[in-house]
Design a protein around this motif. Structure first.
Motif, short mmCIF file in Angstrom:
data_model
loop_
_atom_site.label_atom_id
_atom_site.label_comp_id
_atom_site.label_asym_id
_atom_site.label_seq_id
_atom_site.Cartn_x
_atom_site.Cartn_y
_atom_site.Cartn_z
N ASP A 321 101.55 53.81 9.62
CA ASP A 321 102.51 54.75 9.05
C ASP A 321 103.92 54.25 9.35
OD1 ASP A 321 103.96 56.82 8.10
OD2 ASP A 321 102.98 58.39 9.28
N LEU A 322 104.43 53.41 8.47
CA LEU A 322 105.73 52.78 8.72
C LEU A 322 106.87 53.79 8.75
CD1 LEU A 322 105.35 49.64 6.42
CD2 LEU A 322 105.04 49.78 8.91
N ALA A 323 106.65 54.96 8.15
CA ALA A 323 107.72 55.98 8.12
C ALA A 323 107.77 56.79 9.41
CB ALA A 323 107.51 56.91 6.92
N TRP A 324 106.72 56.68 10.23
CA TRP A 324 106.69 57.49 11.46
C TRP A 324 107.76 57.03 12.43
CZ3 TRP A 324 104.84 56.76 16.70
CH2 TRP A 324 104.73 57.97 17.40
N ASN A 325 108.55 57.95 12.91
CA ASN A 325 109.68 57.61 13.77
C ASN A 325 109.86 58.73 14.80
OD1 ASN A 325 111.84 56.31 14.78
ND2 ASN A 325 113.18 56.61 13.03
N PRO A 326 109.36 58.55 16.01
CA PRO A 326 109.34 59.64 17.00
C PRO A 326 110.68 59.84 17.70
CG PRO A 326 108.38 57.69 17.97
CD PRO A 326 108.73 57.32 16.54
N THR A 327 111.75 60.03 16.94
CA THR A 327 113.08 60.18 17.56
C THR A 327 113.16 61.43 18.42
OG1 THR A 327 113.82 61.19 15.50
CG2 THR A 327 114.30 58.85 15.81
N ASP A 328 112.46 62.50 18.02
CA ASP A 328 112.50 63.72 18.83
C ASP A 328 111.88 63.48 20.20
OD1 ASP A 328 113.72 65.06 16.79
OD2 ASP A 328 111.88 66.02 16.04
N ASP A 329 110.76 62.76 20.21
CA ASP A 329 110.13 62.44 21.49
C ASP A 329 111.07 61.60 22.35
OD1 ASP A 329 107.68 63.74 21.17
OD2 ASP A 329 106.89 62.11 19.95
N GLU A 330 111.69 60.60 21.74
CA GLU A 330 112.61 59.75 22.48
C GLU A 330 113.76 60.57 23.08
OE1 GLU A 330 113.89 56.49 20.01
OE2 GLU A 330 111.90 56.30 19.14
N HIS A 331 114.30 61.47 22.26
CA HIS A 331 115.41 62.31 22.73
C HIS A 331 114.99 63.17 23.92
CE1 HIS A 331 119.12 64.60 22.54
NE2 HIS A 331 118.41 65.73 22.47
N GLU A 332 113.79 63.76 23.84
CA GLU A 332 113.32 64.61 24.93
C GLU A 332 113.03 63.79 26.19
OE1 GLU A 332 113.21 67.85 25.26
OE2 GLU A 332 114.20 67.95 23.31
N ILE A 333 112.54 62.57 26.00
CA ILE A 333 112.29 61.69 27.15
C ILE A 333 113.59 61.40 27.89
CG2 ILE A 333 111.63 59.33 27.83
CD1 ILE A 333 109.51 59.47 25.57
N ILE A 334 114.64 61.07 27.15
CA ILE A 334 115.94 60.77 27.75
C ILE A 334 116.51 62.02 28.42
CG2 ILE A 334 118.30 60.03 27.28
CD1 ILE A 334 116.20 57.80 27.14
N ARG A 335 116.40 63.17 27.77
CA ARG A 335 116.91 64.42 28.34
C ARG A 335 116.19 64.74 29.65
NH1 ARG A 335 117.55 69.56 24.51
NH2 ARG A 335 116.39 70.29 26.32
N SER A 336 114.89 64.56 29.66
CA SER A 336 114.11 64.85 30.87
C SER A 336 114.47 63.89 32.00
CB SER A 336 112.61 64.77 30.57
OG SER A 336 112.24 65.73 29.61
N GLY A 338 117.39 62.39 32.39
CA GLY A 338 118.71 62.77 32.88
C GLY A 338 118.67 63.98 33.78
N ALA A 339 117.71 64.90 33.52
CA ALA A 339 117.60 66.11 34.33
C ALA A 339 116.70 65.91 35.54
CB ALA A 339 117.05 67.25 33.48
N GLY A 340 116.14 64.69 35.66
CA GLY A 340 115.28 64.42 36.80
C GLY A 340 113.87 64.96 36.65
N ARG A 341 113.48 65.35 35.43
CA ARG A 341 112.14 65.90 35.20
C ARG A 341 111.21 64.74 34.80
NH1 ARG A 341 115.22 69.43 32.10
NH2 ARG A 341 114.15 68.77 30.19
N ILE A 342 110.77 63.99 35.77
CA ILE A 342 109.98 62.78 35.51
C ILE A 342 108.62 63.13 34.91
CG2 ILE A 342 109.02 60.70 36.55
CD1 ILE A 342 112.10 60.96 36.51
N ASP A 343 108.02 64.21 35.37
CA ASP A 343 106.72 64.60 34.83
C ASP A 343 106.81 64.90 33.34
OD1 ASP A 343 105.63 64.30 37.30
OD2 ASP A 343 105.66 66.42 37.81
N ASP A 344 107.90 65.54 32.92
CA ASP A 344 108.08 65.83 31.49
C ASP A 344 108.22 64.54 30.69
OD1 ASP A 344 107.97 68.47 32.14
OD2 ASP A 344 110.12 68.86 31.91
N SER A 345 109.00 63.57 31.22
CA SER A 345 109.18 62.29 30.53
C SER A 345 107.84 61.57 30.40
CB SER A 345 110.17 61.41 31.29
OG SER A 345 111.44 61.99 31.35
#
Length: 538
Positions: A321-336, A338-345
């Protein structure tokens, strides 16, 4: 000559007893570099002796009964081509000389022979023997070197074949030169490689030893055809060329062989192995394509996991699926992060990888997504003034991603990165909180006598919020702001009560209390007695 074993062996053949005895007794053979093994009366007797003890040199008369010198020379030339023959004759006949040349006789001497002539001929013959020995040794050395380098030569030839660097007409000759042949009219290429087990670090030596063990297993796996070609390609992977008499037979043999190898790997090796299988091709003309297909199939272990047998048709038919682009997941990983929530990342990464598997994304597509995620982690680290090397280790994260062979291994690597991120940020926060707590203590000590001193003033002075301040101050001093300030004021009051005649209300004002009565109550709570009682006790 220094060593008797180094001397060349020689026999004398002559039907005249006086000649045989003279040569045997009056020639210093040792000094000439020879060892006389014996004498013979005729050529037939000499042939019988040669069958028992081949020699380096024969001195023979030409005219003898039964088997003359020229006939003996012909026998020697055919059976013992390294033996040198010196012919003696009492007849100066040109046809003898011509025949001697034809029989490759080393020397031709006329009787009677002078000692100097014999010494000269023996010396010349010994030089020829020395040269022959040197050439023999050189050839043996070259043959030994060729035998030692043959595995490398074969590997180079096979790599040139699978990379298309040899012309199709030139392949049979190259194979023959190295003692190889293709294992059938229809060929299949397999590429096998160790998978890095998740969470386990291996040195380059470990990797190489694993590959050697894998190659040995491939070479020793039972079954037909026995002429499989096994070698390492330019990427260090183990390649096997197998075949059969038809497309179907070659394909079936390749799959059977891969399944057998996979079972042997599971039984004998500690690390899993993935095997990519190309399609069957007719002859060496299509072998480049089969090799490329096997490599492409092997690359799909990235998505399907380690320890698999992957056929090209299965890999090429997988969806992406070349159109698949998990930018939301990436954004949440970075946010977690930054907040020190390693388990969430970590959980987000695992969900993203599971999506990749379900969507059957190709390796290149997956790596592109991970490269983008790594770039965002680096940007975030720079924004927080964190050295990326502290998070990713000594190696480049780009290089690390390129070498990781499966999604499982990438997941394990990212979890390690997140853990180091947590440690680095935790250490930085710890250092910052220590520094801020120290700044607060210094500020409070210098202003403890100020009755208007408050948490808000301290936080404003050191540049932190009240909630953060309350947390770190209690963590590093063991006291709240009020408890710490009270202790400073009470200790100062005790000093003044001991060392001065000031009245209680004066001391209260000096240490930071506007209300003497409140000071007295605070002092009693702190010391257990009133200021007056404390002074009296002192």
């Amino acid at each position: 000559m220094e060593n008797r074993a180094d001397r060349y062996t020689i026999i004398v053949v002559d039907d005249e007893q006086i000649i045989r005895d003279g040569l045997q007794r009056h020639v210093d053979w040792d000094a000439q570099g020879y060892r006389l093994l014996g004498t013979c009366e005729d050529g037939a007797q000499a042939v019988a002796m040669l069958e028992e003890h081949p020699v380096d040199v024969i001195i023979s008369d030409i005219s003898m009964p039964f088997l003359d010198g020229l006939e003996l020379s012909e026998v020697v030339r055919k059976r013992y081509p390294r033996t040198k023959v010196i012919l003696l004759t009492g007849h100066d006949r040109i046809e003898y000389a011509q025949e001697a040349v034809r029989q490759h006789v080393a020397s031709f001497l006329l009787k009677p022979i002078t000692p100097s002539e014999l010494r000269e001929v023996l010396a010349s013959t010994r030089s020829e023997l020395d040269q022959d020995r040197k050439e023999t040794l050189d050839r043996a050395r070259l043959e030994r070197q060729l035998a030692e380098s043959m595995p490398l030569l074969r590997e180079r030839i096979l790599n040139r074949i699978i990379l298309g660097q040899l012309s199709v007409p030139g392949i049979p000759g190259a194979l023959e030169l190295s003692g190889m042949s293709m294992p059938g009219d229809f060929l299949v290429v397999l590429v096998a490689d160790h998978d890095e087990p998740a969470g386990r670090d291996r040195s380059s030596t470990d990797v190489e030893l694993d590959l050697i063990a894998l190659q040995n297993l491939v070479e020793r796996t039972d079954g037909e055809p026995p002429g499989r070609l096994v070698f390492r390609d330019m990427d260090g992977r183990v390649v096997c060329i197998t075949g059969g008499a038809s497309f179907r037979e070659a394909s079936s043999e390749a799959l059977r062989f891969a399944e057998d190898l996979n079972a042997r790997v599971a039984a004998k090796l500690d690390t899993p192995v993935s095997i990519g299988i190309g399609r069957a091709v007719a002859g060496v003309k299509g072998i480049v394509q089969s090799y490329r297909e096997a490599g492409f199939a092997l690359s799909y272990r990235f998505t399907v996991g380690s320890g698999r047998i992957i056929e090209y048709d299965d890999a090429s038919g997988a969806g992406d699926d070349l159109a698949w682009n998990p930018t939301d997941d990436e954004h949440e990983i970075i946010r977690s992060l930054g907040a020190g929530r390693i388990d969430d990342s970590t959980e987000r990464v695992r969900r993203m990888i599971q999506d990749m598997r379900e969507r059957e994304l190709g390796p290149d597509h997956c790596r592109l997504i991970f490269l983008r995620l790594v770039a965002r982690i680096i940007d975030t680290a720079v924004d927080l003034s964190v050295e990326p090397g502290l998070v990713f280790g000594d190696s480049s994260p780009i290089d690390a991603l390129a070498t990781l062979k499966t999604l499982d291994r990438i997941e394990a690597w990212l979890v390690e990165v997140f853990e180091r991120w947590h440690e680095v940020l935790g250490s930085r926060r710890q250092q910052r909180s220590l520094r801020k707590a120290a700044e607060a203590q210094e500020y409070i000590r210098h202003r403890s006598s100020d009755p208007d001193l408050s948490v808000e003033r301290v936080c404003s002075a050191i540049g932190v919020g009240t909630s953060y301040f309350s947390s770190i101050f209690k963590q590093h001093t063991g006291k709240t702001f009020v408890e710490y300030l009270t202790s400073l004021r009470m200790e100062r009051a005790k000093e003044l009560l001991r060392a001065s005649d000031q009245l209680t209300y004066e001391i209260a004002a000096e240490v930071g209390y506007r209300d003497p009565h409140y000071f007295s109550n605070s002092f009693k709570r702190y010391c257990g007695i009133t200021p007056r009682e404390y002074r009296n006790d002192v």
